[in-house]
Each structure stands twice: as structure tokens, then as C-alpha cells.
Design a protein around this motif. Structure first.
Motif, PDB file in Angstrom:
ATOM      1  N   GLN A  33       0.823  -1.201   0.000  1.00 23.45           N
ATOM      2  CA  GLN A  33       0.000   0.000   0.000  1.00 23.45           C
ATOM      3  C   GLN A  33       0.858   1.253   0.000  1.00 23.45           C
ATOM      4  OE1 GLN A  33      -3.295  -0.104   2.783  1.00 23.45           O
ATOM      5  NE2 GLN A  33      -3.306  -2.328   2.766  1.00 23.45           N
ATOM      6  N   PHE A  34       0.384   2.262  -0.698  1.00 23.93           N
ATOM      7  CA  PHE A  34       0.974   3.591  -0.634  1.00 23.93           C
ATOM      8  C   PHE A  34      -0.156   4.591  -0.835  1.00 23.93           C
ATOM      9  CE2 PHE A  34       0.988   2.680  -5.123  1.00 23.93           C
ATOM     10  CZ  PHE A  34       0.746   3.901  -5.740  1.00 23.93           C
ATOM     11  N   ASP A  35       0.069   5.797  -0.358  1.00 19.61           N
ATOM     12  CA  ASP A  35      -0.968   6.824  -0.390  1.00 19.61           C
ATOM     13  C   ASP A  35      -0.547   7.983  -1.273  1.00 19.61           C
ATOM     14  OD1 ASP A  35      -2.579   5.507   1.620  1.00 19.61           O
ATOM     15  OD2 ASP A  35      -1.059   6.127   3.057  1.00 19.61           O
ATOM     16  N   VAL A  36      -1.508   8.541  -1.980  1.00 18.53           N
ATOM     17  CA  VAL A  36      -1.322   9.739  -2.774  1.00 18.53           C
ATOM     18  C   VAL A  36      -2.392  10.725  -2.315  1.00 18.53           C
ATOM     19  CG1 VAL A  36      -1.369  10.699  -5.110  1.00 18.53           C
ATOM     20  CG2 VAL A  36      -0.492   8.390  -4.733  1.00 18.53           C
ATOM     21  N   THR A  37      -2.002  11.965  -2.085  1.00 23.14           N
ATOM     22  CA  THR A  37      -2.940  12.965  -1.576  1.00 23.14           C
ATOM     23  C   THR A  37      -3.030  14.139  -2.539  1.00 23.14           C
ATOM     24  OG1 THR A  37      -2.336  12.376   0.675  1.00 23.14           O
ATOM     25  CG2 THR A  37      -3.458  14.464   0.373  1.00 23.14           C
ATOM     26  N   ARG A  38      -4.241  14.630  -2.728  1.00 21.31           N
ATOM     27  CA  ARG A  38      -4.444  15.811  -3.548  1.00 21.31           C
ATOM     28  C   ARG A  38      -5.655  16.561  -3.033  1.00 21.31           C
ATOM     29  NH1 ARG A  38      -4.338  16.644  -9.899  1.00 21.31           N
ATOM     30  NH2 ARG A  38      -4.476  18.897  -9.793  1.00 21.31           N
ATOM     31  N   LEU A  78      -9.721   4.966 -16.155  1.00 23.07           N
ATOM     32  CA  LEU A  78      -8.624   4.369 -15.387  1.00 23.07           C
ATOM     33  C   LEU A  78      -8.985   2.931 -15.012  1.00 23.07           C
ATOM     34  CD1 LEU A  78      -8.136   7.461 -13.066  1.00 23.07           C
ATOM     35  CD2 LEU A  78      -6.625   6.785 -14.951  1.00 23.07           C
ATOM     36  N   PRO A  79      -9.181   2.074 -15.997  1.00 23.45           N
ATOM     37  CA  PRO A  79      -9.702   0.732 -15.722  1.00 23.45           C
ATOM     38  C   PRO A  79      -8.802  -0.130 -14.835  1.00 23.45           C
ATOM     39  CG  PRO A  79      -8.984   0.891 -17.996  1.00 23.45           C
ATOM     40  CD  PRO A  79      -8.923   2.279 -17.424  1.00 23.45           C
ATOM     41  N   MET A  80      -7.511   0.147 -14.783  1.00 21.17           N
ATOM     42  CA  MET A  80      -6.632  -0.659 -13.920  1.00 21.17           C
ATOM     43  C   MET A  80      -6.950  -0.440 -12.442  1.00 21.17           C
ATOM     44  SD  MET A  80      -4.743  -2.831 -15.426  1.00 21.17           S
ATOM     45  CE  MET A  80      -3.511  -3.212 -14.207  1.00 21.17           C
ATOM     46  N   LEU A  81      -7.600   0.667 -12.114  1.00 17.40           N
ATOM     47  CA  LEU A  81      -7.996   0.893 -10.725  1.00 17.40           C
ATOM     48  C   LEU A  81      -9.278   0.135 -10.379  1.00 17.40           C
ATOM     49  CD1 LEU A  81      -7.255   4.699 -10.273  1.00 17.40           C
ATOM     50  CD2 LEU A  81      -5.889   2.737  -9.515  1.00 17.40           C
ATOM     51  N   ASN A  82      -9.990  -0.312 -11.389  1.00 14.72           N
ATOM     52  CA  ASN A  82     -11.209  -1.095 -11.194  1.00 14.72           C
ATOM     53  C   ASN A  82     -10.841  -2.569 -11.325  1.00 14.72           C
ATOM     54  OD1 ASN A  82     -14.011  -1.594 -10.898  1.00 14.72           O
ATOM     55  ND2 ASN A  82     -14.232  -1.751 -13.109  1.00 14.72           N
ATOM     56  N   SER A  83     -10.064  -3.039 -10.338  1.00 14.84           N
ATOM     57  CA  SER A  83      -9.528  -4.395 -10.472  1.00 14.84           C
ATOM     58  C   SER A  83      -9.364  -5.077  -9.121  1.00 14.84           C
ATOM     59  CB  SER A  83      -8.181  -4.347 -11.200  1.00 14.84           C
ATOM     60  OG  SER A  83      -7.253  -3.577 -10.470  1.00 14.84           O
ATOM     61  N   TRP A  84      -9.167  -6.376  -9.226  1.00 14.51           N
ATOM     62  CA  TRP A  84      -8.857  -7.215  -8.062  1.00 14.51           C
ATOM     63  C   TRP A  84      -7.488  -7.830  -8.278  1.00 14.51           C
ATOM     64  CZ3 TRP A  84     -13.906 -10.589  -7.900  1.00 14.51           C
ATOM     65  CH2 TRP A  84     -14.965  -9.803  -7.425  1.00 14.51           C
ATOM     66  N   TYR A  85      -6.797  -8.050  -7.193  1.00 11.25           N
ATOM     67  CA  TYR A  85      -5.528  -8.778  -7.248  1.00 11.25           C
ATOM     68  C   TYR A  85      -5.732 -10.069  -6.472  1.00 11.25           C
ATOM     69  CZ  TYR A  85      -0.582  -9.854  -7.185  1.00 11.25           C
ATOM     70  OH  TYR A  85       0.631 -10.473  -7.360  1.00 11.25           O
ATOM     71  N   GLY A 149     -15.146  -3.271  -7.587  1.00 12.56           N
ATOM     72  CA  GLY A 149     -13.750  -3.248  -7.994  1.00 12.56           C
ATOM     73  C   GLY A 149     -12.991  -2.111  -7.359  1.00 12.56           C
ATOM     74  N   PHE A 150     -13.706  -1.208  -6.711  1.00  7.43           N
ATOM     75  CA  PHE A 150     -13.116   0.000  -6.142  1.00  7.43           C
ATOM     76  C   PHE A 150     -14.022   0.430  -5.000  1.00  7.43           C
ATOM     77  CE2 PHE A 150     -12.175   4.501  -5.843  1.00  7.43           C
ATOM     78  CZ  PHE A 150     -10.834   4.610  -6.218  1.00  7.43           C
ATOM     79  N   PRO A 170     -10.250  -8.225  -2.432  1.00  2.00           N
ATOM     80  CA  PRO A 170      -9.072  -8.205  -3.297  1.00  2.00           C
ATOM     81  C   PRO A 170      -8.911  -6.911  -4.095  1.00  2.00           C
ATOM     82  CG  PRO A 170     -10.839  -9.360  -4.410  1.00  2.00           C
ATOM     83  CD  PRO A 170     -11.377  -8.947  -3.053  1.00  2.00           C
ATOM     84  N   GLN A 171      -9.655  -5.850  -3.749  1.00  4.65           N
ATOM     85  CA  GLN A 171      -9.558  -4.598  -4.501  1.00  4.65           C
ATOM     86  C   GLN A 171      -8.132  -4.054  -4.472  1.00  4.65           C
ATOM     87  OE1 GLN A 171     -12.532  -1.920  -2.934  1.00  4.65           O
ATOM     88  NE2 GLN A 171     -14.194  -3.347  -3.363  1.00  4.65           N
ATOM     89  N   THR A 172      -7.813  -3.247  -5.486  1.00  4.24           N
ATOM     90  CA  THR A 172      -6.459  -2.698  -5.592  1.00  4.24           C
ATOM     91  C   THR A 172      -6.401  -1.216  -5.257  1.00  4.24           C
ATOM     92  OG1 THR A 172      -6.740  -2.243  -7.947  1.00  4.24           O
ATOM     93  CG2 THR A 172      -5.792  -4.387  -7.345  1.00  4.24           C
ATOM     94  N   ALA A 173      -7.554  -0.551  -5.063  1.00  3.37           N
ATOM     95  CA  ALA A 173      -7.530   0.884  -4.793  1.00  3.37           C
ATOM     96  C   ALA A 173      -8.764   1.315  -4.014  1.00  3.37           C
ATOM     97  CB  ALA A 173      -7.439   1.664  -6.101  1.00  3.37           C
TER      98      ALA A 173
END
Length: 181
Positions: A33-38, A78-85, A149-150, A170-173
Motif C-alpha cells: 500500500q501507498f498513499d497519494v494525496t491531492r 482508469l480501468p486498472m484501478l477497477n480491479s482485483w488482485y 472493484g473500487f 481483493p480490490q487494488t484501490a
């Protein structure tokens, strides 16, 4: 008791609280995990909601409803954020189903708004009202907490400016929303 230990009461966690704890442990233990802030201006969002309120919209979408809809639309780009690992594979999901955090007396639940990108805002608002009511009444079916997925978690109404959301395997985001300034 140990001489240095204060008096205490033992409270046995409910099965739901145990499950929430187990998922949280899994999230931090197994998912990098890592965080991005805006910070973003929300003037247009506030104005859009005020206009619907003045027009007597029923149901009146909450800020969370707007954020669910906007997130779902962004996930199209941003379909890669709508994913499971899972099992060393990335499963990029076709439907844009967005989970959202819902506080209950038993703990945090994550109902799912299905096809959030394709549904009108008013329909999402009606759906979230029903999901929240069912969750708080202890009647939210497990099937209505799966398939996202998100996820979106919003502590803005409590006045919190910034926080880190906890990924729901298993969500990624996940998107963590703070207070509107």
C-alpha cells in the motif's frame, strides 16, 4: 491482573467485528500500500447540489452520491484501478461497481453500487439510501457487499480533513475523502 494494569472490562467482539478485524489485518499484511494525496476545489460540486436542493430533488443526492458517480465515471478512463488482485493475477473488472463505507453500530460495512457509471445520479441516491438503511437495520445481504472493484470512504461529514483508507481485499484501490473546505 498485573500490578501496573488498570481495572478493565472484557468485551467479546461480535462475529461482524471479528470479520472486520480479520479483513483489516489481511489488507495490511498481504497488500502493498501507498498513499497519494491531492486537495481539490469542490465549488462546482457544492453549487450542483445546492441547485438540486433548490429545485426540490427527491431524493436529494448526498455529496457521497456525487462522489460515487464521479468516481465511477473516472474508472472508465482508469480501468486498472477497477480491479482485483488475486492469486498473483490482476483481474480488471468489466462492470464499474463501487463500494462505499457505511457506518453501523456493529462496525463498518461496504455496500456496493452496481453499474455506478451507467446509472443516473438520482438512481444512485435512491439506491444508497436503501443500502444504508438495510445496513443499519442489520439486514444488508452479503450479495450487496460484493462485486465492487473500487471503494470510496468518506469521513468529510465528521470534519476529518485527511486520512488513509483501508483497502478491501481483493480490490487494488480506494478513495478516501475528507472534509469540504
Amino acid at each position: 491482573p498485573k500490578p501496573w494494569e488498570p481495572e478493565f472490562d472484557v468485551i467479546e467482539p461480535t462475529p461482524m467485528r471479528r470479520a472486520i478485524g480479520a479483513r483489516t489485518q489481511t489488507s495490511f499484511r498481504d497488500i502493498p500500500q501507498f498513499d497519494v494525496t491531492r486537495q481539490l476545489r469542490a465549488d462546482a460540486l457544492v453549487a450542483a447540489r445546492a441547485a438540486l436542493k433548490a429545485a426540490g430533488a427527491d431524493p436529494l443526492p448526498s455529496y457521497n452520491d456525487y462522489l460515487l458517480k464521479l468516481t465511477a465515471l473516472a474508472l472508465r478512463d482508469l480501468p486498472m484501478l477497477n480491479s482485483w488482485y488475486e492469486e498473483d493475477l490482476i483481474k480488471q473488472l468489466r462492470p464499474v461497481n463501487v463500494g462505499f463505507a457505511c457506518e453501523t453500530e456493529e462496525g463498518l460495512l461496504m455496500p456496493t453500487v452496481f453499474a455506478a457509471d451507467a446509472r443516473p445520479l438520482a438512481e444512485i441516491a435512491a439506491d444508497t439510501r436503501e443500502l444504508i438503511a438495510a445496513a443499519r437495520a442489520g439486514k444488508l445481504r452479503a450479495s450487496l457487499q460484493k462485486g465492487a472493484g473500487f471503494s470510496l470512504t468518506n469521513l468529510g461529514p465528521t470534519g476529518v480533513d485527511f486520512f488513509n483508507g483501508i483497502l478491501r481485499p481483493p480490490q487494488t484501490a480506494i478513495l478516501a475523502i475528507g472534509a469540504l473546505a
